[in-house]
Design a protein around this motif. Structure first.
Motif, PDB file in Angstrom:
ATOM      1  N   SER A  48       0.687  -0.999   0.613  1.00  0.00           N
ATOM      2  CA  SER A  48       0.330  -0.015   0.245  1.00  0.00           C
ATOM      3  C   SER A  48       1.027   1.276  -0.254  1.00  0.00           C
ATOM      4  CB  SER A  48      -1.105   0.029   1.257  1.00  0.00           C
ATOM      5  OG  SER A  48       0.159   0.057   2.869  1.00  0.00           O
ATOM      6  N   ALA A  49       2.156   0.986   0.343  1.00  0.00           N
ATOM      7  CA  ALA A  49       2.748   2.116   0.649  1.00  0.00           C
ATOM      8  C   ALA A  49       3.771   2.772  -0.676  1.00  0.00           C
ATOM      9  CB  ALA A  49       3.685   2.415   1.608  1.00  0.00           C
ATOM     10  N   LEU A  50       3.678   1.613  -1.449  1.00  0.00           N
ATOM     11  CA  LEU A  50       4.657   1.388  -2.990  1.00  0.00           C
ATOM     12  C   LEU A  50       4.316   3.096  -3.661  1.00  0.00           C
ATOM     13  CD1 LEU A  50       4.340  -2.551  -4.286  1.00  0.00           C
ATOM     14  CD2 LEU A  50       6.369  -0.672  -3.162  1.00  0.00           C
ATOM     15  N   SER A  51       5.421   3.472  -4.646  1.00  0.00           N
ATOM     16  CA  SER A  51       4.941   4.679  -5.432  1.00  0.00           C
ATOM     17  C   SER A  51       3.820   4.361  -6.743  1.00  0.00           C
ATOM     18  CB  SER A  51       6.102   5.143  -5.567  1.00  0.00           C
ATOM     19  OG  SER A  51       6.966   4.339  -6.268  1.00  0.00           O
ATOM     20  N   ARG A  52       4.122   2.850  -7.268  1.00  0.00           N
ATOM     21  CA  ARG A  52       3.219   2.782  -7.853  1.00  0.00           C
ATOM     22  C   ARG A  52       2.101   1.230  -7.290  1.00  0.00           C
ATOM     23  NH1 ARG A  52       7.003   3.481 -11.878  1.00  0.00           N
ATOM     24  NH2 ARG A  52       7.360   1.980 -13.082  1.00  0.00           N
ATOM     25  N   ARG A  53       1.303   0.794  -7.909  1.00  0.00           N
ATOM     26  CA  ARG A  53       0.710  -0.943  -8.437  1.00  0.00           C
ATOM     27  C   ARG A  53       1.044  -1.767  -9.158  1.00  0.00           C
ATOM     28  NH1 ARG A  53      -2.509  -5.024  -8.856  1.00  0.00           N
ATOM     29  NH2 ARG A  53      -3.516  -6.076  -7.147  1.00  0.00           N
ATOM     30  N   PRO A  54       2.618  -2.302  -9.056  1.00  0.00           N
ATOM     31  CA  PRO A  54       2.563  -3.289 -10.263  1.00  0.00           C
ATOM     32  C   PRO A  54       1.201  -4.386 -11.204  1.00  0.00           C
ATOM     33  CG  PRO A  54       3.371  -4.706  -8.883  1.00  0.00           C
ATOM     34  CD  PRO A  54       2.670  -3.454  -7.691  1.00  0.00           C
ATOM     35  N   LYS A  55       1.708  -4.821 -12.123  1.00  0.00           N
ATOM     36  CA  LYS A  55       0.122  -6.003 -13.208  1.00  0.00           C
ATOM     37  C   LYS A  55      -0.069  -6.761 -12.289  1.00  0.00           C
ATOM     38  CE  LYS A  55      -0.243  -8.659 -16.715  1.00  0.00           C
ATOM     39  NZ  LYS A  55      -0.066  -9.400 -18.124  1.00  0.00           N
ATOM     40  N   TYR A  56       1.160  -7.639 -11.058  1.00  0.00           N
ATOM     41  CA  TYR A  56       0.707  -8.530 -10.050  1.00  0.00           C
ATOM     42  C   TYR A  56       1.845  -8.087  -9.240  1.00  0.00           C
ATOM     43  CZ  TYR A  56       0.511 -11.056 -14.733  1.00  0.00           C
ATOM     44  OH  TYR A  56       0.089 -11.552 -15.695  1.00  0.00           O
ATOM     45  N   VAL A  57      -0.174  -8.661  -7.532  1.00  0.00           N
ATOM     46  CA  VAL A  57       1.042  -8.239  -6.262  1.00  0.00           C
ATOM     47  C   VAL A  57       0.269 -10.029  -6.017  1.00  0.00           C
ATOM     48  CG1 VAL A  57      -0.038  -7.867  -4.324  1.00  0.00           C
ATOM     49  CG2 VAL A  57       0.622  -6.182  -6.337  1.00  0.00           C
ATOM     50  N   HIS A  58       1.193 -10.925  -5.562  1.00  0.00           N
ATOM     51  CA  HIS A  58       1.219 -12.074  -4.794  1.00  0.00           C
ATOM     52  C   HIS A  58       1.387 -12.339  -3.871  1.00  0.00           C
ATOM     53  CE1 HIS A  58       5.010 -13.579  -7.568  1.00  0.00           C
ATOM     54  NE2 HIS A  58       4.643 -12.210  -7.626  1.00  0.00           N
ATOM     55  N   SER A  59       0.453 -13.697  -3.229  1.00  0.00           N
ATOM     56  CA  SER A  59       1.357 -14.266  -2.088  1.00  0.00           C
ATOM     57  C   SER A  59       1.359 -15.620  -1.924  1.00  0.00           C
ATOM     58  CB  SER A  59       1.366 -13.571  -0.887  1.00  0.00           C
ATOM     59  OG  SER A  59      -0.118 -12.989  -0.713  1.00  0.00           O
ATOM     60  N   SER A  60       0.008 -15.575  -2.865  1.00  0.00           N
ATOM     61  CA  SER A  60       0.006 -17.807  -2.171  1.00  0.00           C
ATOM     62  C   SER A  60       0.477 -18.447  -3.420  1.00  0.00           C
ATOM     63  CB  SER A  60      -1.729 -17.131  -3.045  1.00  0.00           C
ATOM     64  OG  SER A  60      -2.431 -18.420  -2.849  1.00  0.00           O
ATOM     65  N   ASN A  61       0.704 -19.431  -3.069  1.00  0.00           N
ATOM     66  CA  ASN A  61       1.363 -20.972  -2.541  1.00  0.00           C
ATOM     67  C   ASN A  61       0.724 -21.621  -1.967  1.00  0.00           C
ATOM     68  OD1 ASN A  61       1.257 -20.906   0.258  1.00  0.00           O
ATOM     69  ND2 ASN A  61       3.567 -21.408   0.651  1.00  0.00           N
ATOM     70  N   SER A  62       0.521 -22.942  -2.989  1.00  0.00           N
ATOM     71  CA  SER A  62      -0.568 -23.350  -2.606  1.00  0.00           C
ATOM     72  C   SER A  62      -1.320 -23.750  -1.128  1.00  0.00           C
ATOM     73  CB  SER A  62      -0.363 -24.914  -2.910  1.00  0.00           C
ATOM     74  OG  SER A  62       0.229 -25.757  -3.738  1.00  0.00           O
ATOM     75  N   ALA A  63      -0.393 -23.852   0.017  1.00  0.00           N
ATOM     76  CA  ALA A  63      -1.005 -23.821   1.063  1.00  0.00           C
ATOM     77  C   ALA A  63      -1.795 -22.435   1.213  1.00  0.00           C
ATOM     78  CB  ALA A  63       0.017 -24.315   1.569  1.00  0.00           C
ATOM     79  N   ALA A  64      -1.758 -21.201   1.187  1.00  0.00           N
ATOM     80  CA  ALA A  64      -2.442 -20.260   1.130  1.00  0.00           C
ATOM     81  C   ALA A  64      -3.680 -20.127   0.689  1.00  0.00           C
ATOM     82  CB  ALA A  64      -1.489 -19.060   0.886  1.00  0.00           C
ATOM     83  N   GLY A  65      -3.464 -20.503  -0.531  1.00  0.00           N
ATOM     84  CA  GLY A  65      -4.790 -20.846  -1.228  1.00  0.00           C
ATOM     85  C   GLY A  65      -4.955 -21.992  -1.061  1.00  0.00           C
ATOM     86  N   ILE A  66      -4.938 -22.707  -0.461  1.00  0.00           N
ATOM     87  CA  ILE A  66      -6.232 -24.145   0.067  1.00  0.00           C
ATOM     88  C   ILE A  66      -6.708 -23.598   1.414  1.00  0.00           C
ATOM     89  CG2 ILE A  66      -6.154 -26.423   1.000  1.00  0.00           C
ATOM     90  CD1 ILE A  66      -3.634 -27.169  -1.109  1.00  0.00           C
ATOM     91  N   TRP A  67      -5.990 -22.918   1.877  1.00  0.00           N
ATOM     92  CA  TRP A  67      -6.696 -22.613   3.335  1.00  0.00           C
ATOM     93  C   TRP A  67      -6.973 -21.309   3.871  1.00  0.00           C
ATOM     94  CZ3 TRP A  67      -2.399 -26.316   3.287  1.00  0.00           C
ATOM     95  CH2 TRP A  67      -3.063 -27.825   3.522  1.00  0.00           C
ATOM     96  N   HIS A  68      -6.610 -20.285   2.353  1.00  0.00           N
ATOM     97  CA  HIS A  68      -6.467 -18.957   3.320  1.00  0.00           C
ATOM     98  C   HIS A  68      -7.382 -18.232   1.528  1.00  0.00           C
ATOM     99  CE1 HIS A  68      -4.543 -19.270   7.188  1.00  0.00           C
ATOM    100  NE2 HIS A  68      -3.445 -20.270   6.254  1.00  0.00           N
ATOM    101  N   LYS A  69      -8.205 -18.747   0.734  1.00  0.00           N
ATOM    102  CA  LYS A  69      -8.866 -18.508  -0.542  1.00  0.00           C
ATOM    103  C   LYS A  69      -8.552 -16.527  -0.181  1.00  0.00           C
ATOM    104  CE  LYS A  69     -12.831 -20.930  -0.748  1.00  0.00           C
ATOM    105  NZ  LYS A  69     -13.422 -21.336  -2.235  1.00  0.00           N
ATOM    106  N   ASP A  70      -9.498 -16.727   0.751  1.00  0.00           N
ATOM    107  CA  ASP A  70      -9.259 -15.090   0.823  1.00  0.00           C
ATOM    108  C   ASP A  70      -8.522 -14.038   0.086  1.00  0.00           C
ATOM    109  OD1 ASP A  70      -9.048 -16.157   3.158  1.00  0.00           O
ATOM    110  OD2 ASP A  70      -9.345 -14.240   4.155  1.00  0.00           O
ATOM    111  N   THR A  71      -7.225 -14.481   1.004  1.00  0.00           N
ATOM    112  CA  THR A  71      -6.262 -13.583   0.091  1.00  0.00           C
ATOM    113  C   THR A  71      -5.251 -14.200  -1.264  1.00  0.00           C
ATOM    114  OG1 THR A  71      -3.913 -15.525   0.942  1.00  0.00           O
ATOM    115  CG2 THR A  71      -5.728 -14.101   2.820  1.00  0.00           C
TER     116      THR A  71
END
Length: 371
Positions: free
Chosen positions: A191-214
């Protein structure tokens, strides 16, 4: 290392199962997030090139661990985006640019070293993602200031700020505190970056499975794509996956030893009765490590214990009866009513399923089915 094609030990990869795992994940998240297949470490032991070609029409890009893995994919006809998840050797930046491989910027200091090697490099084709260390503690920036300094310096050379990402340390665990802290830290920096790039990503398999809202712009699908639960046996899967890998071999020698006879290095196994011993051509040089002694394999649907120390190239098992040379042996997979899973092997070793499949060496021939 070339695969030993004239040996009966084989890893059998069901490409249709892997494709189904990707499709089932897409159905589970039910959104337009791009899926990037993680094929590092030789596709988690499944064979990076064949896996990538099989998954190509189902994903938007690929993730690898180093530049050589990216070069290999390009040499096998993969033209979709490839992201190297760690910083490459700065002097090799021209290779990444020439092959249109996206690099990770782990620090401002790394980028300064890259700039020293930009002669004859078409920097307008140099795409990069900034890695944020939100709590994993390996590589990445820890402040928005350093990320913005990277963007500003890269802009001076017309580089393309294509993405920003992080990696979770505990997405596969029941406890939420560490995950939530990392999620908050990452969002604060983005949120503090000077601009947002095309892709913001943090989700590996585990995050996608048990935290899909992220899940954000990219899902980096690794372990689950191969039909493996990233949490092992800690958390239950939230959708259907099918393991894509089986490990098979054959009996190459059978003999009967008498009570008191020993088997293997150190004479660690001493027969307490007359014992039928079978030899199987797999060992620790194949990734079937010495601590597998005391586990078992399947022969004709029966559990047969591994006896004696596992050698570099062979191991020995106790058989219920005299069997012919060439009898099938299952190390991972189904045989009759019995099944050995990668998680069963991992539990015996006291490790995780990732390590089990990644350790399967190139000496084991991969056989691809249903591609």
């Amino acid at each position: 290392m070339k695969p030993s094609t004239h040996r009966p030990t084989q890893a059998i990869i069901n490409l249709a199962a892997m494709q189904a795992n990707i499709k089932n994940f897409k159905t589970y998240i039910n959104n337009s997030t791009e899926i990037w297949a993680v094929v590092k470490a030789n596709g988690y032991g499944h064979g990076a090139n064949d896996v990538a070609l099989s998954a190509n029409d189902l994903v938007s890009g690929f993730c690898v661990s180093n530049l050589d893995e990216a070069i290999e994919l390009r040499s096998h006809g993969i033209v979709k985006p490839i992201l190297v998840l760690s910083g490459i050797v700065p002097a090799d930046i021209h290779i990444a640019v020439n092959l249109r491989v996206t690099v990770t910027v782990p620090s401002l200091d790394w980028l300064k070293l890259v700039i020293e090697h930009l002669e004859d490099v078409e920097t307008e084709h140099l795409k990069y993602h900034i890695k944020v260390d939100s709590g994993m503690g390996r590589i990445g920036v820890t402040t928005a200031q350093e990320a913005n300094d990277i963007i500003a310096l890269a802009d001076n050379y017309d580089m393309v700020f294509d993405g920003v990402f992080t990696h979770f340390a505990t997405a596969d665990e029941a406890a939420q505190e560490k995950f939530e802290a990392q999620w908050s830290q990452f969002n604060a920096i983005v949120s503090a970056l000077s601009r947002r790039p095309k892709y913001v990503h943090s989700s590996n398999s585990a995050a996608g499975i048990w935290h899909k809202d992220t899940i954000q712009d990219i899902e980096r699908l690794g372990d689950a794509m191969y039909g493996l639960n990233p949490s092992g046996r800690t958390l239950d899967m939230t959708y259907q996956i099918t393991p894509a890998l089986e490990l098979k071999s054959e009996l190459t020698h059978i003999k009967t030893i008498e009570k008191g006879a020993t088997v293997g290095y150190g004479g660690a196994f001493v027969a307490d009765q007359s014992t039928i011993v079978g030899t199987v051509p797999i060992g620790y040089a194949d990734g079937w490590t010495r601590d597998m002694t005391g586990f078992y394999v399947l022969v004709n649907g029966q559990r047969c214990p591994i006896i004696g120390r596992i050698s570099m190239d062979q191991m020995t098992i106790a058989l219920p009866e005299i069997l012919p040379i060439g009898t099938k042996v299952t190390l991972i997979g189904q045989d009759g009513d019995e099944k050995i899973t990668v998680d069963d092997v991992a539990a015996h070793r006291g490790t995780i399923n990732y390590e089990v499949v990644c350790l399967l060496s190139d000496r084991i021939k991969r056989i691809y089915q249903n591609g």
